[in-house]
Design a protein around this motif. Structure first.
Motif, PDB file in Angstrom:
ATOM      1  N   ALA A 275       0.861  -1.105   0.006  1.00 38.67           N
ATOM      2  CA  ALA A 275       0.018  -0.012   0.065  1.00 38.67           C
ATOM      3  C   ALA A 275       0.906   1.127   0.015  1.00 38.67           C
ATOM      4  N   LEU A 276       2.000   0.930   0.400  1.00 37.72           N
ATOM      5  CA  LEU A 276       2.787   2.323   0.204  1.00 37.72           C
ATOM      6  C   LEU A 276       3.698   2.416  -1.063  1.00 37.72           C
ATOM      7  N   ASP A 277       3.656   1.615  -1.961  1.00 38.85           N
ATOM      8  CA  ASP A 277       4.363   1.747  -3.084  1.00 38.85           C
ATOM      9  C   ASP A 277       4.161   3.184  -3.690  1.00 38.85           C
ATOM     10  N   GLY A 278       5.237   3.711  -4.372  1.00 37.24           N
ATOM     11  CA  GLY A 278       5.143   4.949  -5.025  1.00 37.24           C
ATOM     12  C   GLY A 278       5.422   6.292  -4.482  1.00 37.24           C
ATOM     13  N   ILE A 279       5.594   6.039  -3.065  1.00 37.87           N
ATOM     14  CA  ILE A 279       5.723   7.421  -2.443  1.00 37.87           C
ATOM     15  C   ILE A 279       7.230   7.921  -2.535  1.00 37.87           C
ATOM     16  N   ALA A 280       7.386   8.922  -3.134  1.00 35.59           N
ATOM     17  CA  ALA A 280       8.815   9.269  -3.304  1.00 35.59           C
ATOM     18  C   ALA A 280       9.495   9.538  -2.132  1.00 35.59           C
ATOM     19  N   LEU A 281      10.961   8.992  -2.239  1.00 35.85           N
ATOM     20  CA  LEU A 281      11.857   9.037  -1.132  1.00 35.85           C
ATOM     21  C   LEU A 281      12.355  10.528  -1.044  1.00 35.85           C
ATOM     22  N   ALA A 282      12.425  11.127  -2.250  1.00 36.36           N
ATOM     23  CA  ALA A 282      12.746  12.608  -2.133  1.00 36.36           C
ATOM     24  C   ALA A 282      12.066  13.432  -1.538  1.00 36.36           C
ATOM     25  N   LEU A 283      10.721  13.272  -1.311  1.00 37.51           N
ATOM     26  CA  LEU A 283       9.573  14.083  -0.336  1.00 37.51           C
ATOM     27  C   LEU A 283      10.395  14.793   0.835  1.00 37.51           C
TER      28      LEU A 283
ATOM     29  N   GLY B 200       3.311  11.920   6.194  1.00 38.27           N
ATOM     30  CA  GLY B 200       1.862  12.364   6.069  1.00 38.27           C
ATOM     31  C   GLY B 200       1.262  11.096   5.121  1.00 38.27           C
ATOM     32  N   LYS B 201       2.071  11.069   3.860  1.00 40.10           N
ATOM     33  CA  LYS B 201       1.692  10.235   2.659  1.00 40.10           C
ATOM     34  C   LYS B 201       1.882   8.989   3.089  1.00 40.10           C
TER      35      LYS B 201
ATOM     36  N   VAL C 161       3.588  13.351  15.943  1.00 41.41           N
ATOM     37  CA  VAL C 161       2.971  14.699  15.780  1.00 41.41           C
ATOM     38  C   VAL C 161       2.370  14.634  14.182  1.00 41.41           C
ATOM     39  N   VAL C 162       3.023  14.240  13.143  1.00 44.83           N
ATOM     40  CA  VAL C 162       2.531  14.358  12.074  1.00 44.83           C
ATOM     41  C   VAL C 162       1.099  13.785  11.790  1.00 44.83           C
ATOM     42  N   LYS C 163       0.841  12.403  12.700  1.00 46.35           N
ATOM     43  CA  LYS C 163      -0.508  11.757  12.800  1.00 46.35           C
ATOM     44  C   LYS C 163      -1.334  12.661  13.321  1.00 46.35           C
ATOM     45  N   LEU C 164      -0.907  13.523  14.242  1.00 47.33           N
ATOM     46  CA  LEU C 164      -2.101  14.471  14.911  1.00 47.33           C
ATOM     47  C   LEU C 164      -2.426  15.558  13.971  1.00 47.33           C
TER      48      LEU C 164
END
Length: 268
Positions: free
Chosen positions: A135-143, A150-151, A206-209
Motif C-alpha cells: 500500500a506504500l508503493d510509489g511514495i517518493a523518497l525525495a519528498l 503524512g503520505k 505529531v504528523v499523525k495528529l
C-alpha cells in the motif's frame, strides 16, 4: 500555444550540439533535479508571501524544468512534451469520473476514496501482476520528511491501519515523548543514535495528529518557521532601537520582549 512552441524551440537550440550553450549541453536528468526542487520551493514561497507579481515568473521557471526534462527525453527517444501533456490529461480524466463520466460521488470523502482507489489501480498496473505490492508503493523518497510521513500514514490509514479516535493519537504522542525523556535521562545509552530515533518517532506521531485534524504538517511547520522568524526579527529591531543586541541580554530579559511582541500580534 505559440509561446509553448517557441519555448520548446529555444530549449532545443540550447541543447543543439553544434550551436547550443556549453552549460546546457552538460546537463542530465539527474543534474537538473536540484534546480527543479529549488524552483518548486520558490513558487511555494511567493504564494505564501502573496507576491503574485512574481508568481508568473516563478511559474515560468518551474515550467522550464518540465520543458528541460522533455527535451532530454526527446533526444533519447523516450518521450516528448506532447506525450507528457497527453499522459496527465488522460490521468485527470481517469481520476475524475464524476466530472468526465457517470460516477456519482456526492461527498469529499467519496471523491477522495475514488481518487485513492484509482491511484492504487494505476500502481498495480504499472508494477505488473506478478510483482509484490505494498500500500506504500510509489511514495517518493525525495519528498520532504514531514510530507512523506503524512503520505505514508494516509496510505496506511486507507487500508485500515489507523487510530480509531483522536485520543489514541494524543496518547501515542505522550508515549513517544515519555520514551524520549527516558532516553535523555539514560546516561548509559548510545545517546546520539537513540535520541535521534526517539525524536524521529515523536515527530512522526505529531504528523499523525496533524493528518488526523486535516492539517498539512509541512505547511504548519513552514508557518511556524515564518512566525518565529518574524518575532525574532522584531526582538532584534526593538533591541537595536535601544542600542543593544541579543548578545548583551540574558534570556530573562528577552522573554518579556518576546511575549510583548506576541501580544501585539494577537491584538492586530
Amino acid at each position: 500555444m505559440d509561446n509553448i512552441a517557441r519555448l520548446l524551440g529555444i530549449m532545443a537550440r540550447l541543447r543543439d550540439p553544434a550551436r547550443g550553450c556549453p552549460w546546457d549541453l552538460k546537463q542530465t536528468f539527474a543534474s537538473i533535479v536540484p534546480h527543479t526542487l529549488e524552483e518548486a520551493y520558490e513558487v511555494a514561497d511567493v504564494i505564501e508571501r502573496g507576491d503574485f507579481d512574481d508568481l508568473k515568473d516563478e511559474l515560468g521557471d518551474l515550467l522550464l524544468q518540465v520543458v528541460y526534462y522533455a527535451q532530454l527525453a526527446r533526444e533519447q527517444s523516450l518521450f516528448d512534451l506532447d506525450q507528457v501533456a497527453e499522459a496527465i490529461a488522460d490521468k485527470l480524466v481517469r481520476r475524475h469520473p464524476h466530472v468526465f463520466g457517470d460516477a456519482h460521488l456526492p461527498s469529499d470523502e467519496a471523491r477522495a476514496k475514488a481518487w485513492e482507489a484509482e491511484k492504487a489501480r494505476e500502481r498495480k498496473n504499472k508494477g505488473g501482476e506478478t510483482d509484490m505490492h505494498s500500500a506504500l508503493d510509489g511514495i517518493a523518497l525525495a519528498l520532504p520528511a514531514l510530507t512523506r510521513a503524512g503520505k505514508l500514514q494516509k496510505r496506511a490509514a486507507a487500508v485500515g491501519f489507523n487510530w480509531k479516535d483522536l485520543a489514541g493519537v494524543l496518547a501515542k504522542i505522550e508515549e513517544e515523548l515519555m520514551e524520549l525523556r527516558e532516553t535523555l535521562a539514560d546516561k548509559e545509552s548510545e545517546t546520539r543514535i537513540e535520541e535521534e530515533e526517539e525524536v524521529g518517532d515523536l515527530l512522526f506521531a505529531v504528523v499523525k495528529l496533524a493528518r488526523w485534524r486535516g492539517i498539512d504538517a509541512e505547511c504548519a511547520l513552514r508557518a511556524a518557521n515564518a512566525k518565529f522568524e518574524r518575532r525574532f526579527r522584531a526582538v532584534e529591531a526593538q533591541l537595536k532601537s535601544d542600542n543593544r543586541s541579543l548578545k548583551d541580554c540574558e534570556l530573562a530579559e528577552l522573554d518579556p520582549l518576546w511575549e510583548g511582541i506576541k501580544q501585539k500580534e494577537h491584538k492586530s
